[in-house]
Scaffold this active site. Structure first.
Site, mmCIF file in Angstrom:
data_model
loop_
_atom_site.group_PDB
_atom_site.id
_atom_site.type_symbol
_atom_site.label_atom_id
_atom_site.label_comp_id
_atom_site.label_asym_id
_atom_site.label_seq_id
_atom_site.Cartn_x
_atom_site.Cartn_y
_atom_site.Cartn_z
ATOM 1 N N SER A 44 -10.387 70.145 50.437
ATOM 2 C CA SER A 44 -10.937 71.265 50.550
ATOM 3 C C SER A 44 -12.435 71.030 50.680
ATOM 4 O O SER A 44 -12.989 72.053 51.037
ATOM 5 C CB SER A 44 -10.662 72.174 49.631
ATOM 6 O OG SER A 44 -11.038 71.915 48.283
ATOM 7 N N LYS A 86 -15.267 73.609 44.190
ATOM 8 C CA LYS A 86 -15.815 74.171 45.257
ATOM 9 C C LYS A 86 -17.308 74.563 45.196
ATOM 10 O O LYS A 86 -17.738 74.333 44.393
ATOM 11 C CB LYS A 86 -15.226 75.681 45.347
ATOM 12 C CG LYS A 86 -13.601 75.594 45.156
ATOM 13 C CD LYS A 86 -12.820 75.172 46.565
ATOM 14 C CE LYS A 86 -11.389 75.181 46.070
ATOM 15 N NZ LYS A 86 -10.715 74.541 47.098
#
Length: 193
Positions: A44, A86
């Site tokens: 991701s 993230k």
């Protein structure tokens, strides 16, 4: 009269060794309480981070300040407790909108040179972040479950700030925060512990 060599007192060497030992002990304690190694769990955050990369996580990074846009944060998934990594794209107090595959902050489109993937068409969404929330997204937008899926992340969920890749050796280096040019650069401090 001939001078004879007289070695320094063993007490002098003893103090130097003791000070060195104390400094090493202090550094070891600081590192053991401030840094953790975290393995990147998914793609991701590619290409910035790849699955299997080992990164340093500064667990003390947000004790006295709030995260800044562009920083890569480590936090616990609310559902299963796994560690996620993230990038912060919205900070407390900002209005974040995601539509037509783009991120808008306070009405201005966010420049994201790190983001890859096709322009994902999400349902239009706009959120005003509370004083204890950040908006996070993976750099690899096609393969990231992030704030678009589960909403803002509470700052209390943050485990730290990913600062460097330490493994594999050929990817070793610092992770620099990439900030939008329109960001004001204000330094915000944490108001509650």
């Amino acid at each position: 009269m001939a001078r004879t060599f007289r070695p320094k007192s063993t007490a002098t060497y003893g103090w130097g060794s003791a000070v060195t030992l104390l400094l090493l002990l202090g550094l070891t304690l600081w590192v053991s309480h401030s840094l953790r190694l975290v393995k990147v769990p998914s793609k991701s955050m590619a290409p910035t981070l790849k699955p299997g990369d080992i990164v340093t996580n500064r667990v003390d990074a947000y004790r006295k300040r709030l995260p800044r846009r562009g920083e890569i944060v480590v936090f616990h998934d609310r559902q299963n407790g796994e560690l996620l990594i993230k990038r912060v794209v919205g900070v407390p107090g900002e209005r974040v909108a995601v539509w037509s595959g783009r991120v808008w902050v306070n009405g201005r489109r966010l420049e994201e040179p790190y983001a890859i993937g096709r322009q994902v068409l999400e349902r239009p969404e706009e959120v005003t972040l509370q004083d204890d929330e950040v908006w996070v997204m993976g750099d690899n937008r096609d393969f990231s479950d992030d704030s678009r899926d589960y909403g803002p992340v509470k700052t209390s969920q943050l485990v730290g700030h990913a600062t460097a890749i330490v493994w594999p050796a050929d990817r070793r280096g610092r992770l620099e925060a990439t900030r939008d040019e329109s960001e004001s650069g204000r330094s915000r401090t944490r108001t509650s512990g």
